[in-house]
Design an enzyme around this catalytic site. Structure first.
Site, PDB file in Angstrom:
ATOM      1  CG  HIS A   1      52.264  48.820  31.454  1.00 18.57           C
ATOM      2  ND1 HIS A   1      52.496  49.902  32.257  1.00 18.57           N
ATOM      3  CD2 HIS A   1      51.065  49.040  30.864  1.00 18.57           C
ATOM      4  CE1 HIS A   1      51.485  50.749  32.161  1.00 18.57           C
ATOM      5  NE2 HIS A   1      50.599  50.238  31.328  1.00 18.57           N
TER       6      HIS A   1
ATOM      7  CD  GLU B   1      48.640  56.003  38.796  1.00 13.67           C
ATOM      8  OE1 GLU B   1      49.723  56.633  38.932  1.00 13.67           O
ATOM      9  OE2 GLU B   1      48.242  55.569  37.697  1.00 13.67           O
TER      10      GLU B   1
ATOM     11  CB  SER C   1      50.148  60.501  34.010  1.00 15.43           C
ATOM     12  OG  SER C   1      50.500  59.199  33.604  1.00 15.43           O
ATOM     13  CG  HIS C   2      54.027  58.216  30.873  1.00 16.32           C
ATOM     14  ND1 HIS C   2      55.163  57.469  30.693  1.00 16.32           N
ATOM     15  CD2 HIS C   2      53.457  57.723  32.018  1.00 16.32           C
ATOM     16  CE1 HIS C   2      55.284  56.577  31.654  1.00 16.32           C
ATOM     17  NE2 HIS C   2      54.259  56.706  32.472  1.00 16.32           N
ATOM     18  NE  ARG C   3      47.035  56.387  29.366  1.00 13.36           N
ATOM     19  CZ  ARG C   3      45.715  56.119  29.389  1.00 13.36           C
ATOM     20  NH1 ARG C   3      44.858  57.048  29.028  1.00 13.36           N
ATOM     21  NH2 ARG C   3      45.271  54.954  29.806  1.00 13.36           N
ATOM     22  CB  SER C   4      51.648  51.941  28.707  1.00 15.89           C
ATOM     23  OG  SER C   4      50.342  51.728  28.231  1.00 15.89           O
TER      24      SER C   4
ATOM     25  CB  SER D   1      46.280  49.396  32.593  1.00 16.64           C
ATOM     26  OG  SER D   1      46.929  50.600  32.917  1.00 16.64           O
TER      27      SER D   1
ATOM     28  CE  LYS E   1      47.408  57.469  32.698  1.00 21.03           C
ATOM     29  NZ  LYS E   1      46.825  56.124  32.935  1.00 21.03           N
TER      30      LYS E   1
ATOM     31  CE  LYS F   1      51.915  56.855  36.051  1.00 16.46           C
ATOM     32  NZ  LYS F   1      51.150  55.638  36.423  1.00 16.46           N
TER      33      LYS F   1
ATOM     34  CD  GLU G   1      54.302  53.190  31.758  1.00 19.79           C
ATOM     35  OE1 GLU G   1      54.884  53.351  32.856  1.00 19.79           O
ATOM     36  OE2 GLU G   1      53.101  53.428  31.592  1.00 19.79           O
TER      37      GLU G   1
ATOM     38  CG  ASP H   1      49.423  52.704  38.409  1.00 27.55           C
ATOM     39  OD1 ASP H   1      48.430  52.320  39.062  1.00 27.55           O
ATOM     40  OD2 ASP H   1      49.349  53.099  37.223  1.00 27.55           O
TER      41      ASP H   1
ATOM     42  CG  ASP I   1      45.225  56.189  35.878  1.00 26.28           C
ATOM     43  OD1 ASP I   1      44.516  56.808  35.081  1.00 26.28           O
ATOM     44  OD2 ASP I   1      46.089  55.357  35.483  1.00 26.28           O
TER      45      ASP I   1
ATOM     46  CD  GLN J   1      49.775  49.547  34.914  1.00 25.07           C
ATOM     47  OE1 GLN J   1      48.777  48.992  34.486  1.00 25.07           O
ATOM     48  NE2 GLN J   1      49.884  50.865  34.944  1.00 25.07           N
ATOM     49  CD  GLU J   2      52.847  52.596  36.004  1.00 22.78           C
ATOM     50  OE1 GLU J   2      53.201  53.665  36.543  1.00 22.78           O
ATOM     51  OE2 GLU J   2      51.968  52.535  35.129  1.00 22.78           O
TER      52      GLU J   2
END
Ligand SMILES: C=C(OP(=O)(O)O)C(=O)O
Ligand SMILES: [Mg+2]
Length: 401
Positions: A146, A275, A354-357, A42, A327, A378, A196, A232, A302, A154-155
């Site tokens: 995701h 987010e 933050s990580h990525r997916s 995303s 990121k 995250k 994730e 998120d 984000d 999304q999250e």
């Protein structure tokens, strides 16, 4: 001492099974660093450009490597990142690819730390870092881009804000993830996992809220500290710019209704974190929501900010949000990511590293979060590419890196 002797680039697998860029940096004195680029699904419209892996590697070999080898010290991150920008020459790394740039930038930082004999967080943040740790926001239920046929939001994130240590926080998130598995089972809802590692059940968002609220309460009772709920929304993915509506399946919301909906959710579920509640161009809507609920929750940009200091400055000027997601691959270098954290911090905004997916076992972001004293990180809950970062935080807290 840290003069770069070689930079090698290769194609490796990420957690989705896609190719990504890995970089090795070696210094004249034998210092070594290896890092890999993550990849989003995303992605924000204003992110730096991820090129196809083969193209990114070829372009970086042609343009960036000659500017680094024998020219730049890995221990001087600003010089490394300036050389990457100089070799690319665009604002968005569209020549060498932000994927090549971020892999080299992070690998150089690790090589610099290796020569110094210091943990990466200390090389990046200084000797007084390592005493405080970010709260890990753990993705426990998700859908959107995701996972297909799952939630529209999304999250759904566990936010163990009351945890006395990073280790207890990490284990609490894993317990919430496990408890959700049990609750889904009790309801007879089958669920695979999304990109994730979060559960991806085919339930509506209201049901997901119910289950996540129940699981966080159950685990909070067990562990004896507060665990909040975060989201998120990744609202850009729900937004149809032609019709100017947010689509949650058959339910449509106008931009004004979306802000109302988000404000209502914050109050109904006492959300600790939200987010991207509105789409990436809607600074006004973000500011409106910040005015309404920014005193009682973290409102994080984000896709809105894409780790970019110019977009962040606009958000600061307009009162849009009170936190930024950081990121490194959205902007291409560690120096740019640190600049974003510092601008945020100077202006009273929280940084959420933050990580990525799409991820690898690279754990640089754990060190970046500690180095910058970010209040949140995250980086998922379960799955090897997620636990790589979480376990690194536990090691850093134990002085075991
Ligand atoms: C981690 C995220 O997902 P992606 O990497 O797909 O952008 C996010 O949107 O915050
Ligand atoms: Mg996001």
């Amino acid at each position: 001492m840290t003069l770069i002797r070689s930079v090698s680039l290769r194609r490796i697998l990420d957690s989705r099974g896609n190719p990504t860029v890995e970089a090795d940096v070696l210094t004249e004195s034998g210092g070594f660093g290896r890092a890999a680029a993550p990849s989003g699904a995303s992605t924000g419209e204003y992110e730096a450009i991820e090129l196809p892996t083969g193209e990114a590697i070829a372009a970086a070999r042609q343009h960036a490597v000659p500017r680094l080898v024998g020219e730049v010290h890995a221990g001087n991150q600003r010089d490394v990142d300036a050389a990457l920008h100089g070799s690319d020459g665009t604002d968005d790394f569209s020549i060498i690819g932000a994927n090549s740039a971020v892999a080299i930038s992070m690998a150089a930082a690790k090589a610099g730390a290796d020569v110094l004999g210091a943990p990466l967080f200390q090389h990046l943040g200084g000797t007084f870092r390592g005493d405080s740790f970010p709260v890990p926001l753990g993705n426990v239920v998700g859908g959107g881009e995701h996972a297909k046929e799952a939630t529209h939001i999304q999250e759904f994130l566990a936010a163990p804000i009351g945890a006395p240590s990073v280790s207890e926080a990490v284990f609490a998130n894993a317990a919430v993830h496990e408890r959700i598995g049990e609750l889904l089972d009790e309801r007879g809802v089958p669920a695979g996992k999304g990109d994730e590692g979060a559960w991806a059940p085919a339930v509506d968002d209201a049901t997901a809220f119910e289950i996540v609220a129940q699981a966080t309460e159950d685990v909070a009772d067990d562990v004896g500290f507060d665990i909040g709920v975060g989201l998120d929304v990744a609202a850009s993915e729900l937004y149809d710019p032609e019709d100017e509506v947010y689509r949650y399946g058959d339910v449509e919301r106008t931009p004004a209704e979306q802000v109302d909906y988000m404000a209502d959710l914050v109050d109904e579920y006492d959300l600790a974190y939200v987010e991207d509640p509105v789409e990436e161009n809607d600074f006004d809507g973000f500011a409106d929501l910040t005015e309404r609920v920014g005193d009682r929750t973290v409102l994080c940009g984000d896709d809105l900010f894409v780790t970019n200091v110019e977009r962040l400055q606009r958000g600061i000027d307009e009162g849009a949000g009170n936190a930024i997601l950081v990121k490194p691959n959205q902007i291409g270098t560690l120096s740019d990511a640190v600049d974003a954290v510092e601008l945020a911090t100077r202006n009273g905004l929280d940084a959420v590293v933050s990580h990525r997916s799409g991820e690898t076992e690279d754990a640089t972001i754990a060190h970046l979060a500690v180095a910058t004293n970010a209040p949140f990180i995250k980086t998922g809950t379960v799955g090897g590419e997620r636990t790589a970062k979480l376990n690194e935080l536990i090691r850093i807290a134990e002085d075991a890196v």
